[in-house]
Design a protein around this motif. Structure first.
Motif, PDB file in Angstrom:
ATOM      1  N   ALA A  73       0.858  -1.178   0.000  1.00 11.50           N
ATOM      2  CA  ALA A  73       0.000   0.000   0.000  1.00 11.50           C
ATOM      3  C   ALA A  73       0.895   1.229   0.000  1.00 11.50           C
ATOM      4  CB  ALA A  73      -0.895   0.004   1.233  1.00 11.50           C
ATOM      5  N   PRO A  74       0.430   2.322  -0.559  1.00 10.74           N
ATOM      6  CA  PRO A  74       1.261   3.530  -0.538  1.00 10.74           C
ATOM      7  C   PRO A  74       1.691   3.856   0.885  1.00 10.74           C
ATOM      8  CG  PRO A  74      -0.661   3.848  -1.939  1.00 10.74           C
ATOM      9  CD  PRO A  74      -0.848   2.532  -1.248  1.00 10.74           C
ATOM     10  N   ARG A  75       2.990   3.977   1.071  1.00 11.37           N
ATOM     11  CA  ARG A  75       3.522   4.155   2.418  1.00 11.37           C
ATOM     12  C   ARG A  75       3.220   5.535   2.963  1.00 11.37           C
ATOM     13  NH1 ARG A  75       7.856   6.250   4.838  1.00 11.37           N
ATOM     14  NH2 ARG A  75       8.750   5.175   6.640  1.00 11.37           N
ATOM     15  N   THR A  76       3.232   6.504   2.094  1.00 12.00           N
ATOM     16  CA  THR A  76       3.039   7.876   2.539  1.00 12.00           C
ATOM     17  C   THR A  76       2.253   8.647   1.506  1.00 12.00           C
ATOM     18  OG1 THR A  76       5.034   8.639   1.453  1.00 12.00           O
ATOM     19  CG2 THR A  76       5.277   7.864   3.703  1.00 12.00           C
ATOM     20  N   PRO A  77       1.551   9.684   1.931  1.00  8.29           N
ATOM     21  CA  PRO A  77       0.929  10.561   0.953  1.00  8.29           C
ATOM     22  C   PRO A  77       1.995  11.367   0.225  1.00  8.29           C
ATOM     23  CG  PRO A  77       0.709  11.472   3.157  1.00  8.29           C
ATOM     24  CD  PRO A  77       1.331  10.110   3.317  1.00  8.29           C
ATOM     25  N   ALA A  78       1.651  11.885  -0.953  1.00  9.05           N
ATOM     26  CA  ALA A  78       2.610  12.690  -1.706  1.00  9.05           C
ATOM     27  C   ALA A  78       2.956  13.968  -0.948  1.00  9.05           C
ATOM     28  CB  ALA A  78       2.038  13.022  -3.078  1.00  9.05           C
ATOM     29  N   THR A  79       1.982  14.471  -0.211  1.00 11.34           N
ATOM     30  CA  THR A  79       2.223  15.656   0.598  1.00 11.34           C
ATOM     31  C   THR A  79       1.526  15.472   1.938  1.00 11.34           C
ATOM     32  OG1 THR A  79       0.264  16.764  -0.297  1.00 11.34           O
ATOM     33  CG2 THR A  79       2.367  17.177  -1.402  1.00 11.34           C
ATOM     34  N   LEU A  80       1.954  16.238   2.921  1.00 14.70           N
ATOM     35  CA  LEU A  80       1.265  16.252   4.201  1.00 14.70           C
ATOM     36  C   LEU A  80       0.096  17.229   4.120  1.00 14.70           C
ATOM     37  CD1 LEU A  80       4.270  16.426   6.691  1.00 14.70           C
ATOM     38  CD2 LEU A  80       2.729  14.504   6.377  1.00 14.70           C
ATOM     39  N   SER A  81      -0.982  16.913   4.837  1.00 12.95           N
ATOM     40  CA  SER A  81      -2.049  17.896   4.935  1.00 12.95           C
ATOM     41  C   SER A  81      -1.507  19.125   5.657  1.00 12.95           C
ATOM     42  CB  SER A  81      -3.241  17.316   5.692  1.00 12.95           C
ATOM     43  OG  SER A  81      -2.921  17.156   7.062  1.00 12.95           O
ATOM     44  N   GLU A 114       6.146   8.035   9.919  1.00 14.06           N
ATOM     45  CA  GLU A 114       4.723   8.035   9.588  1.00 14.06           C
ATOM     46  C   GLU A 114       4.421   8.578   8.201  1.00 14.06           C
ATOM     47  OE1 GLU A 114       2.623  10.090  12.642  1.00 14.06           O
ATOM     48  OE2 GLU A 114       3.025   8.553  14.172  1.00 14.06           O
ATOM     49  N   HIS A 115       5.245   9.501   7.706  1.00 13.31           N
ATOM     50  CA  HIS A 115       4.901  10.181   6.464  1.00 13.31           C
ATOM     51  C   HIS A 115       5.954  10.082   5.377  1.00 13.31           C
ATOM     52  CE1 HIS A 115       1.368  11.946   8.373  1.00 13.31           C
ATOM     53  NE2 HIS A 115       2.134  12.214   9.411  1.00 13.31           N
ATOM     54  N   GLY A 116       7.159   9.615   5.698  1.00 15.00           N
ATOM     55  CA  GLY A 116       8.191   9.472   4.692  1.00 15.00           C
ATOM     56  C   GLY A 116       9.122  10.670   4.624  1.00 15.00           C
ATOM     57  N   VAL A 117      10.251  10.457   3.984  1.00 15.30           N
ATOM     58  CA  VAL A 117      11.300  11.471   3.941  1.00 15.30           C
ATOM     59  C   VAL A 117      10.877  12.692   3.121  1.00 15.30           C
ATOM     60  CG1 VAL A 117      13.636  11.991   3.122  1.00 15.30           C
ATOM     61  CG2 VAL A 117      13.175   9.840   4.324  1.00 15.30           C
ATOM     62  N   VAL A 118      10.394  12.463   1.915  1.00 16.97           N
ATOM     63  CA  VAL A 118      10.120  13.592   1.017  1.00 16.97           C
ATOM     64  C   VAL A 118       9.038  14.527   1.563  1.00 16.97           C
ATOM     65  CG1 VAL A 118       9.332  14.264  -1.282  1.00 16.97           C
ATOM     66  CG2 VAL A 118      10.958  12.374  -1.025  1.00 16.97           C
ATOM     67  N   PRO A 119       7.869  14.017   1.995  1.00 17.66           N
ATOM     68  CA  PRO A 119       6.875  14.949   2.557  1.00 17.66           C
ATOM     69  C   PRO A 119       7.371  15.657   3.811  1.00 17.66           C
ATOM     70  CG  PRO A 119       5.840  12.868   1.964  1.00 17.66           C
ATOM     71  CD  PRO A 119       7.319  12.654   1.880  1.00 17.66           C
ATOM     72  N   SER A 120       8.129  14.948   4.653  1.00 13.93           N
ATOM     73  CA  SER A 120       8.660  15.574   5.867  1.00 13.93           C
ATOM     74  C   SER A 120       9.628  16.691   5.517  1.00 13.93           C
ATOM     75  CB  SER A 120       9.359  14.522   6.736  1.00 13.93           C
ATOM     76  OG  SER A 120       8.463  13.493   7.104  1.00 13.93           O
ATOM     77  N   TRP A 121      10.474  16.450   4.537  1.00 15.48           N
ATOM     78  CA  TRP A 121      11.454  17.446   4.105  1.00 15.48           C
ATOM     79  C   TRP A 121      10.754  18.672   3.504  1.00 15.48           C
ATOM     80  CZ3 TRP A 121      16.414  18.779   4.484  1.00 15.48           C
ATOM     81  CH2 TRP A 121      17.001  19.567   3.494  1.00 15.48           C
TER      82      TRP A 121
END
Length: 284
Positions: A73-81, A114-121
């Motif tokens: 399943a997709p691990r993280t959304p493409a962006t954070l809300s 919880e959200h992955g590296v790219v969205p967190s960054w």
């Protein structure tokens, strides 16, 4: 379609291991030639990469194979809300201003998990560091806050597990000569680890000769070079790297905005695009 030996070289295992995984766990190729020879497609290779990552995390091979066969399943959304990102930024900045490094590290690790590296960054770390850096520029104070915040993020990225077994080197990361800003490259490395790809980072202030030597020895699929100023970007030996290697060159950082980048080099606009460049090239 790939023959077994090509797949083994791509993912860093022996052909006999591929045969064992096929016979014992059903992780075999999707097709065969008219002569009965095994042929793997891109989906098969993706499953095998998952198998390597899962066994590297300590799972028994049978359990790892079962999970590897399932499309994740997709691990993280493409962006954070914006609500989540705003709350995370506020908490991280409050901890930074108190010089509470343990709390910053905990918050950063939880965010990445919880959200992955790219969205967190993109949504939290960069805005926080930008705000802290602006304070330093405007007031001349707060350098200790900015440095401790950067250190907390850096330790979080370096804690992201790499794939369990070495495979083909997807990317070699390097700063431009005299460049000392390494955090963005560490973010890229952590994102590649999340995706199950191997990389190495030469770090800051890499002399041109050393970069060329490393590329020649390691033969990565992609070389990513970071520069935060045009003066430092101009020191990178792009043409030497291009003529001496088959690696795809990518240049990142604000420093390249003032440099005429040759047509053979890619220039990603953000972290997500840099990750995609590496994954697309290494996947072939």
């Amino acid at each position: 379609m790939y023959p077994p030996r090509a797949v083994a070289a791509m993912i860093g295992v022996s052909p006999s291991t591929l045969k064992t995984w096929d016979q014992r766990y059903g992780l075999g190729p999707s097709a065969r030639t008219d002569g009965g020879h095994r042929r793997y497609d891109e989906n098969d290779v993706t499953v095998l990469r998952r198998m390597i990552a899962l066994t590297g995390q300590g799972l028994a091979p049978a359990a790892a194979a079962e999970l590897a066969r399932k499309a994740p399943a997709p691990r993280t959304p493409a962006t954070l809300s914006e609500d989540v990102a705003s709350t995370a930024r506020k908490g991280f900045l409050n901890a930074a201003r108190r010089l509470d490094e343990p709390l910053m590290s905990d918050l950063a690790a939880k965010l990445v998990t919880e959200h992955g590296v790219v969205p967190s960054w993109d949504s939290v770390f960069v805005p926080c560091l930008t705000e802290l850096g602006t304070v330093v520029t405007d007031s001349g104070r707060g350098v200790e806050i900015e440095h401790l915040a950067s250190s907390s993020i850096l330790s979080t990225f370096r804690a992201v597990p790499r794939p369990g077994k070495p495979g083909v080197l997807a990317a070699l990361l390097s700063c431009a000569p005299e460049e000392q800003h390494v955090l963005a490259l560490e973010a890229l490395g952590a994102a590649l680890s999340e995706a199950g790809f191997w990389w190495r980072n030469l770090g800051g202030r890499v002399p041109p000769e050393a970069l060329c030597d490393a590329v020649e020895r390691l033969r990565p699929a992609v070389v990513v070079i970071w520069a935060h100023s045009a003066e430092l970007a101009a020191l990178v030996p792009l043409w030497e790297l291009h003529t001496g290697s088959e690696a795809l060159l990518a240049v990142a950082g604000p420093g390249w905005a003032g440099v005429a980048v040759p047509s053979f080099a890619r220039r990603p606009g953000d972290l997500a695009e840099a990750v995609q460049i590496v994954l697309s090239r290494a996947g072939t």
